[in-house]
Write an enzyme that holds these catalytic residues in place. Structure first.
Site, PDB file in Angstrom:
ATOM      1  N   HIS A 271      67.423 -26.296  65.928  1.00 16.68           N
ATOM      2  CA  HIS A 271      68.417 -26.319  64.854  1.00 16.68           C
ATOM      3  C   HIS A 271      69.832 -26.436  65.410  1.00 16.68           C
ATOM      4  O   HIS A 271      70.730 -26.906  64.731  1.00 16.68           O
ATOM      5  CB  HIS A 271      68.345 -25.045  64.014  1.00 16.68           C
ATOM      6  CG  HIS A 271      67.031 -24.824  63.348  1.00 16.68           C
ATOM      7  ND1 HIS A 271      66.491 -25.732  62.473  1.00 16.68           N
ATOM      8  CD2 HIS A 271      66.148 -23.808  63.417  1.00 16.68           C
ATOM      9  CE1 HIS A 271      65.321 -25.270  62.031  1.00 16.68           C
ATOM     10  NE2 HIS A 271      65.091 -24.112  62.596  1.00 16.68           N
TER      11      HIS A 271
ATOM     12  N   HIS B 176      77.613 -26.909  65.153  1.00 13.29           N
ATOM     13  CA  HIS B 176      77.147 -27.773  64.066  1.00 13.29           C
ATOM     14  C   HIS B 176      77.926 -29.090  64.125  1.00 13.29           C
ATOM     15  O   HIS B 176      79.138 -29.078  64.330  1.00 13.29           O
ATOM     16  CB  HIS B 176      77.407 -27.130  62.704  1.00 13.29           C
ATOM     17  CG  HIS B 176      76.685 -25.826  62.507  1.00 13.29           C
ATOM     18  ND1 HIS B 176      75.431 -25.746  61.965  1.00 13.29           N
ATOM     19  CD2 HIS B 176      77.047 -24.555  62.803  1.00 13.29           C
ATOM     20  CE1 HIS B 176      75.049 -24.479  61.917  1.00 13.29           C
ATOM     21  NE2 HIS B 176      76.012 -23.730  62.424  1.00 13.29           N
TER      22      HIS B 176
ATOM     23  N   HIS C 137      80.337 -21.690  65.709  1.00 14.50           N
ATOM     24  CA  HIS C 137      80.232 -20.400  65.021  1.00 14.50           C
ATOM     25  C   HIS C 137      80.005 -19.306  66.052  1.00 14.50           C
ATOM     26  O   HIS C 137      79.005 -19.328  66.777  1.00 14.50           O
ATOM     27  CB  HIS C 137      79.052 -20.409  64.039  1.00 14.50           C
ATOM     28  CG  HIS C 137      79.307 -21.248  62.828  1.00 14.50           C
ATOM     29  ND1 HIS C 137      78.296 -21.747  62.040  1.00 14.50           N
ATOM     30  CD2 HIS C 137      80.468 -21.658  62.276  1.00 14.50           C
ATOM     31  CE1 HIS C 137      78.840 -22.447  61.044  1.00 14.50           C
ATOM     32  NE2 HIS C 137      80.154 -22.413  61.166  1.00 14.50           N
TER      33      HIS C 137
ATOM     34  N   THR D 196      74.492 -19.622  57.356  1.00 13.40           N
ATOM     35  CA  THR D 196      74.330 -20.989  56.816  1.00 13.40           C
ATOM     36  C   THR D 196      72.932 -21.544  57.082  1.00 13.40           C
ATOM     37  O   THR D 196      72.677 -22.713  56.819  1.00 13.40           O
ATOM     38  CB  THR D 196      75.375 -21.954  57.412  1.00 13.40           C
ATOM     39  OG1 THR D 196      75.109 -22.106  58.812  1.00 13.40           O
ATOM     40  CG2 THR D 196      76.795 -21.451  57.193  1.00 13.40           C
ATOM     41  N   THR D 197      72.057 -20.715  57.627  1.00 14.01           N
ATOM     42  CA  THR D 197      70.656 -21.109  57.836  1.00 14.01           C
ATOM     43  C   THR D 197      69.764 -20.030  57.234  1.00 14.01           C
ATOM     44  O   THR D 197      70.202 -18.885  57.078  1.00 14.01           O
ATOM     45  CB  THR D 197      70.348 -21.246  59.342  1.00 14.01           C
ATOM     46  OG1 THR D 197      70.666 -20.018  60.006  1.00 14.01           O
ATOM     47  CG2 THR D 197      71.137 -22.379  59.982  1.00 14.01           C
TER      48      THR D 197
END
Ligand SMILES: [Zn+2]
Length: 244
Positions: free
Chosen positions: A84, A111, A128, A195-196
């Site tokens: 991810h 990201h 992040h 956010t996941t």
């Protein structure tokens, strides 16, 4: 709630490739994409919540935000590819002070393109820095990247970037997460979520106003290793405010 958040940190630190601890696959497109995360598992029901991240930061409310106190002395231990993102796990001992509480840096990751938008503007990459206090409360400090000069801190990390999902390496040269921050730590603040999945809410979000630079090649290298964009689309702001 506390248990859920601690679980979420564990998840964020987990190295399992593209699968959560309970084996529920999620991704950034298709049937397991962001629009359907909440349906994939009862554990992910928060993904349909009203205080989700990322957001488009706009309509700022002036506030006397206290300066952040970064005390990043722990350094970085290992770098991993969890399918991810590329994540760097921090050694213990780096903290940021906010609301009179010390939050310890656990890990930082990337990201591309950015997840949060600032006044509608997307950035090619966003870092992040994930912190937690002793009770499992989370602070995420976000730093935006623009394409320009190469980023020295990133260069050290990217030299050791694991290309294969599930791969984890000890860092051979130390990387100070402080080197990823711009000199001016002025920031925006709002309440949001991971956010996941499991999209746990109650996360204090700090988005540093000034961006830092990375070369186009550095940004492309990350995107290439990920094989796909790894940004969740912006979520409704609902009743929240963004302070500045
Ligand atoms: Zn993230």
């Amino acid at each position: 709630m506390k248990k859920t958040i601690l679980f979420a940190i564990g998840m964020a630190l987990a190295t399992s490739p593209a699968f959560s601890a309970e084996g529920i696959h999620w991704g950034y497109s298709g049937k397991t994409g962001p629009a359907d995360w909440a349906k994939l598992s009862p554990e992910y029901s928060s993904c349909d919540g009203k205080n989700q991240s990322p957001i488009n930061l706009d309509g700022f409310i002036p506030a006397k935000l206290v300066p952040l106190v970064f005390d990043y002395k722990g350094g970085s231990a290992e770098i991993l590819n969890n399918g991810h993102t590329i994540q760097i796990n921090a050694r213990p001992g780096s903290t940021v002070g906010i609301d009179g509480i010390e939050f310890e840096l656990k890990q930082y990751h990337f990201h591309a393109p950015s997840e949060n938008l600032i006044k509608g503007k997307s950035f090619p990459m966003e870092a992040h820095l994930v912190h937690a206090d002793q009770n499992g409360n989370i602070v995420v400090v976000a730093v935006m990247f623009t394409a320009g000069e190469a980023n020295k801190a990133l260069e050290k990390a990217w030299n050791q970037m694991p290309k294969t999902e599930g791969e984890k390496l000890a860092l051979s040269s130390d990387i100070s997460p402080l080197d990823l921050l711009p000199p001016n730590h002025a920031y925006y603040r709002f309440n949001g979520s991971l956010t996941t999945p499991p999209c746990t809410e109650g996360v204090r979000w700090v988005v540093i106003k000034d961006a830092v630079s990375a070369s186009a090649a550095q940004i492309e290298e990350f995107a290439r290793v990920m094989h796909h964009p790894n940004n969740r689309p912006v979520q409704s702001i609902n009743a929240r405010s963004v302070l500045e």
